[in-house]
Design a protein around this motif. Structure first.
Motif, PDB file in Angstrom:
ATOM      1  N   HIS A 211       6.793  14.050   2.672  1.00 42.56           N
ATOM      2  CA  HIS A 211       6.984  12.619   2.916  1.00 42.56           C
ATOM      3  C   HIS A 211       5.815  11.811   2.348  1.00 42.56           C
ATOM      4  O   HIS A 211       6.008  10.756   1.736  1.00 42.56           O
ATOM      5  CB  HIS A 211       7.109  12.336   4.409  1.00 42.56           C
ATOM      6  CG  HIS A 211       8.294  12.986   5.052  1.00 42.56           C
ATOM      7  ND1 HIS A 211       8.177  14.044   5.927  1.00 42.56           N
ATOM      8  CD2 HIS A 211       9.623  12.750   4.951  1.00 42.56           C
ATOM      9  CE1 HIS A 211       9.372  14.409   6.339  1.00 42.56           C
ATOM     10  NE2 HIS A 211      10.275  13.647   5.758  1.00 42.56           N
ATOM     11  N   LEU A 212       4.599  12.312   2.572  1.00 43.99           N
ATOM     12  CA  LEU A 212       3.415  11.589   2.116  1.00 43.99           C
ATOM     13  C   LEU A 212       3.349  11.520   0.590  1.00 43.99           C
ATOM     14  O   LEU A 212       2.947  10.498   0.027  1.00 43.99           O
ATOM     15  CB  LEU A 212       2.155  12.262   2.672  1.00 43.99           C
ATOM     16  CG  LEU A 212       1.992  12.229   4.203  1.00 43.99           C
ATOM     17  CD1 LEU A 212       0.756  12.991   4.619  1.00 43.99           C
ATOM     18  CD2 LEU A 212       1.940  10.797   4.713  1.00 43.99           C
ATOM     19  N   ILE A 213       3.731  12.605  -0.059  1.00 45.89           N
ATOM     20  CA  ILE A 213       3.713  12.625  -1.525  1.00 45.89           C
ATOM     21  C   ILE A 213       4.710  11.607  -2.079  1.00 45.89           C
ATOM     22  O   ILE A 213       4.423  10.868  -3.029  1.00 45.89           O
ATOM     23  CB  ILE A 213       4.020  14.034  -2.049  1.00 45.89           C
ATOM     24  CG1 ILE A 213       2.862  14.985  -1.708  1.00 45.89           C
ATOM     25  CG2 ILE A 213       4.253  14.017  -3.555  1.00 45.89           C
ATOM     26  CD1 ILE A 213       3.131  16.434  -2.029  1.00 45.89           C
ATOM     27  N   LYS A 214       5.894  11.538  -1.485  1.00 49.57           N
ATOM     28  CA  LYS A 214       6.897  10.585  -1.950  1.00 49.57           C
ATOM     29  C   LYS A 214       6.441   9.139  -1.754  1.00 49.57           C
ATOM     30  O   LYS A 214       6.785   8.258  -2.538  1.00 49.57           O
ATOM     31  CB  LYS A 214       8.219  10.808  -1.197  1.00 49.57           C
ATOM     32  CG  LYS A 214       8.943  12.101  -1.580  1.00 49.57           C
ATOM     33  CD  LYS A 214      10.238  12.239  -0.802  1.00 49.57           C
ATOM     34  CE  LYS A 214      10.965  13.523  -1.173  1.00 49.57           C
ATOM     35  NZ  LYS A 214      12.216  13.690  -0.391  1.00 49.57           N
ATOM     36  N   PHE A 215       5.671   8.898  -0.699  1.00 49.76           N
ATOM     37  CA  PHE A 215       5.248   7.535  -0.373  1.00 49.76           C
ATOM     38  C   PHE A 215       3.966   7.135  -1.098  1.00 49.76           C
ATOM     39  O   PHE A 215       3.523   5.993  -0.988  1.00 49.76           O
ATOM     40  CB  PHE A 215       5.037   7.419   1.145  1.00 49.76           C
ATOM     41  CG  PHE A 215       4.806   6.027   1.634  1.00 49.76           C
ATOM     42  CD1 PHE A 215       5.827   5.090   1.638  1.00 49.76           C
ATOM     43  CD2 PHE A 215       3.548   5.630   2.079  1.00 49.76           C
ATOM     44  CE1 PHE A 215       5.603   3.795   2.083  1.00 49.76           C
ATOM     45  CE2 PHE A 215       3.318   4.346   2.526  1.00 49.76           C
ATOM     46  CZ  PHE A 215       4.354   3.414   2.527  1.00 49.76           C
ATOM     47  N   PHE A 216       3.361   8.045  -1.861  1.00 51.88           N
ATOM     48  CA  PHE A 216       2.034   7.805  -2.432  1.00 51.88           C
ATOM     49  C   PHE A 216       1.988   6.554  -3.300  1.00 51.88           C
ATOM     50  O   PHE A 216       1.084   5.733  -3.187  1.00 51.88           O
ATOM     51  CB  PHE A 216       1.588   9.018  -3.256  1.00 51.88           C
ATOM     52  CG  PHE A 216       0.241   8.841  -3.886  1.00 51.88           C
ATOM     53  CD1 PHE A 216      -0.906   8.897  -3.115  1.00 51.88           C
ATOM     54  CD2 PHE A 216       0.109   8.586  -5.244  1.00 51.88           C
ATOM     55  CE1 PHE A 216      -2.159   8.720  -3.680  1.00 51.88           C
ATOM     56  CE2 PHE A 216      -1.134   8.405  -5.819  1.00 51.88           C
ATOM     57  CZ  PHE A 216      -2.270   8.473  -5.040  1.00 51.88           C
ATOM     58  N   ARG A 217       2.961   6.367  -4.184  1.00 56.45           N
ATOM     59  CA  ARG A 217       2.943   5.213  -5.097  1.00 56.45           C
ATOM     60  C   ARG A 217       3.004   3.902  -4.328  1.00 56.45           C
ATOM     61  O   ARG A 217       2.404   2.907  -4.737  1.00 56.45           O
ATOM     62  CB  ARG A 217       4.098   5.315  -6.083  1.00 56.45           C
ATOM     63  CG  ARG A 217       5.484   5.131  -5.448  1.00 56.45           C
ATOM     64  CD  ARG A 217       6.586   5.240  -6.484  1.00 56.45           C
ATOM     65  NE  ARG A 217       6.728   6.610  -6.968  1.00 56.45           N
ATOM     66  CZ  ARG A 217       7.625   6.999  -7.858  1.00 56.45           C
ATOM     67  NH1 ARG A 217       8.454   6.109  -8.380  1.00 56.45           N
ATOM     68  NH2 ARG A 217       7.697   8.246  -8.227  1.00 56.45           N
ATOM     69  N   TYR A 218       3.736   3.898  -3.200  1.00 49.83           N
ATOM     70  CA  TYR A 218       3.826   2.688  -2.390  1.00 49.83           C
ATOM     71  C   TYR A 218       2.538   2.461  -1.601  1.00 49.83           C
ATOM     72  O   TYR A 218       2.152   1.327  -1.333  1.00 49.83           O
ATOM     73  CB  TYR A 218       5.010   2.772  -1.432  1.00 49.83           C
ATOM     74  CG  TYR A 218       6.328   3.030  -2.137  1.00 49.83           C
ATOM     75  CD1 TYR A 218       6.963   2.029  -2.871  1.00 49.83           C
ATOM     76  CD2 TYR A 218       6.925   4.284  -2.086  1.00 49.83           C
ATOM     77  CE1 TYR A 218       8.159   2.272  -3.526  1.00 49.83           C
ATOM     78  CE2 TYR A 218       8.128   4.540  -2.732  1.00 49.83           C
ATOM     79  CZ  TYR A 218       8.738   3.528  -3.452  1.00 49.83           C
ATOM     80  OH  TYR A 218       9.924   3.761  -4.105  1.00 49.83           O
ATOM     81  N   PHE A 219       1.876   3.572  -1.235  1.00 48.26           N
ATOM     82  CA  PHE A 219       0.657   3.434  -0.438  1.00 48.26           C
ATOM     83  C   PHE A 219      -0.458   2.781  -1.235  1.00 48.26           C
ATOM     84  O   PHE A 219      -1.338   2.144  -0.645  1.00 48.26           O
ATOM     85  CB  PHE A 219       0.191   4.802   0.073  1.00 48.26           C
ATOM     86  CG  PHE A 219      -0.992   4.702   1.001  1.00 48.26           C
ATOM     87  CD1 PHE A 219      -0.811   4.368   2.334  1.00 48.26           C
ATOM     88  CD2 PHE A 219      -2.285   4.909   0.539  1.00 48.26           C
ATOM     89  CE1 PHE A 219      -1.895   4.247   3.184  1.00 48.26           C
ATOM     90  CE2 PHE A 219      -3.375   4.796   1.376  1.00 48.26           C
ATOM     91  CZ  PHE A 219      -3.174   4.470   2.707  1.00 48.26           C
ATOM     92  N   ILE A 220      -0.457   2.920  -2.539  1.00 50.63           N
ATOM     93  CA  ILE A 220      -1.474   2.254  -3.357  1.00 50.63           C
ATOM     94  C   ILE A 220      -1.411   0.751  -3.126  1.00 50.63           C
ATOM     95  O   ILE A 220      -2.445   0.083  -2.946  1.00 50.63           O
ATOM     96  CB  ILE A 220      -1.264   2.597  -4.847  1.00 50.63           C
ATOM     97  CG1 ILE A 220      -1.491   4.100  -5.085  1.00 50.63           C
ATOM     98  CG2 ILE A 220      -2.206   1.770  -5.723  1.00 50.63           C
ATOM     99  CD1 ILE A 220      -1.212   4.537  -6.496  1.00 50.63           C
ATOM    100  N   VAL A 221      -0.195   0.203  -3.103  1.00 50.15           N
ATOM    101  CA  VAL A 221      -0.031  -1.226  -2.829  1.00 50.15           C
ATOM    102  C   VAL A 221      -0.429  -1.528  -1.382  1.00 50.15           C
ATOM    103  O   VAL A 221      -1.117  -2.525  -1.106  1.00 50.15           O
ATOM    104  CB  VAL A 221       1.422  -1.659  -3.087  1.00 50.15           C
ATOM    105  CG1 VAL A 221       1.617  -3.140  -2.765  1.00 50.15           C
ATOM    106  CG2 VAL A 221       1.810  -1.365  -4.533  1.00 50.15           C
ATOM    107  N   VAL A 222      -0.009  -0.667  -0.452  1.00 50.29           N
ATOM    108  CA  VAL A 222      -0.339  -0.862   0.968  1.00 50.29           C
ATOM    109  C   VAL A 222      -1.850  -0.862   1.172  1.00 50.29           C
ATOM    110  O   VAL A 222      -2.382  -1.664   1.955  1.00 50.29           O
ATOM    111  CB  VAL A 222       0.319   0.237   1.827  1.00 50.29           C
ATOM    112  CG1 VAL A 222      -0.172   0.167   3.261  1.00 50.29           C
ATOM    113  CG2 VAL A 222       1.836   0.102   1.782  1.00 50.29           C
TER     114      VAL A 222
END
Length: 282
Positions: A211-222
């Motif tokens: 889950h964390l790997i999939k969300f990584f690109r979005y977390f950069i913005v977060v």
């Protein structure tokens, strides 16, 4: 055979699960009292060293003032007779909270531990130690790197002389300064706890490293949104919070991976053993 299966089970929930709601509330009250006592003792001790602590937290401001080439000496002001006293109280409270942090975290863990399986209780000491280390490391990073960069950026807006005559001078109030440093210190310390949050969510079975790997690109913005909210409006402070936060997200992925892989291997082993037992019965 059922006895063997019971031994191979991950572990049983706590025996004290039969506690009533009022007993749980009574235990919670006792632990909150212990945390409050630890905080009061820490704040009381720090009160006697308030001037030394003030000297430590003002060091980034003093250095930025000197580097800015200001003619006058760096000075903190207070605008009311009680302002310095209340500022010292706030400073002692922040310092006391930091020194009481081991007790506070241990009491939190001790309260939730009875509801965990025995294999999850082994995280007690690593949880407390890593939480303290990460919080202090985040706060130190803010104090040693982010604070000087923020002060240097913000103080450089002071002009030497105005075009029409006169000049602009900074009047830094001690209450505002302590509030600023407190907010920044807690912010950097809190975001450093990201791997601990990932550990809890993974142990609870809510997330995995996938889950964390999939969300990584979005977390950069977060990460940049969080840093924009928690830091001053200068870009340097935001970058100095966002970049380490992204790095901590990578650490969180590794933590979640380690727990998930261990859990999946254990489940696969238990399933294989159960299948062998069934074959033996047949």
């Amino acid at each position: 055979m059922s006895d063997n299966n019971d031994e191979k089970a991950p572990s049983e929930p706590p025996e004290e699960g039969s506690m009533t709601l009022w007993e749980h509330l009574e235990e919670l009250r006792g632990r909150i009292v212990r945390m409050a006592i630890a905080f009061a003792i820490g704040a009381g001790v720090c009160w006697f060293y308030k001037e030394r602590i003030l000297g430590v937290i003002t060091r980034p401001f003093m250095e930025a003032w000197k580097l800015g080439g200001h003619a006058s000496e760096a000075t903190l002001h207070y605008g009311a007779p009680t302002a310095l006293f209340t500022s010292y109280i706030r400073l002692a409270a922040l310092s006391g909270l930091i020194f009481a942090l081991p007790v506070i975290l241990w009491q939190i863990w001790a309260f939730i531990a009875p509801g965990l399986y025995s294999r999850e209780k082994k995280f007690a000491i690593p949880f407390v130690v890593s939480s303290i280390v990460l919080f202090l490391a985040g706060g130190y990073f803010g104090w040693a790197i982010a604070f000087p960069a923020a002060f240097d950026f913000l103080m450089n807006f002071t002009p030497d002389k105005l075009p029409g005559g006169g000049k602009v001078e900074a009047t830094i109030m001690i209450g505002d300064y302590i509030e600023f440093v407190t907010r920044m210190f807690i912010a950097f310390g809190a975001v450093a706890e990201l791997p601990i949050l990932a550990l809890f969510l993974t142990v609870a079975g809510l997330i995995t490293h996938r889950h964390l790997i999939k969300f990584f690109r979005y977390f950069i913005v977060v990460a940049f949104i969080i840093s924009a909210i928690l830091t001053p409006p200068d870009p340097m402070s935001q970058i100095l919070m966002a970049v380490p936060l992204i790095g901590l997200y990578g650490v969180s992925i590794l933590v979640s991976w380690a727990i998930t892989v261990s859990r999946e291997r254990g489940a696969a082993k238990a399933e294989a053993e159960a299948k062998v037992d069934e074959d033996k019965k047949d």
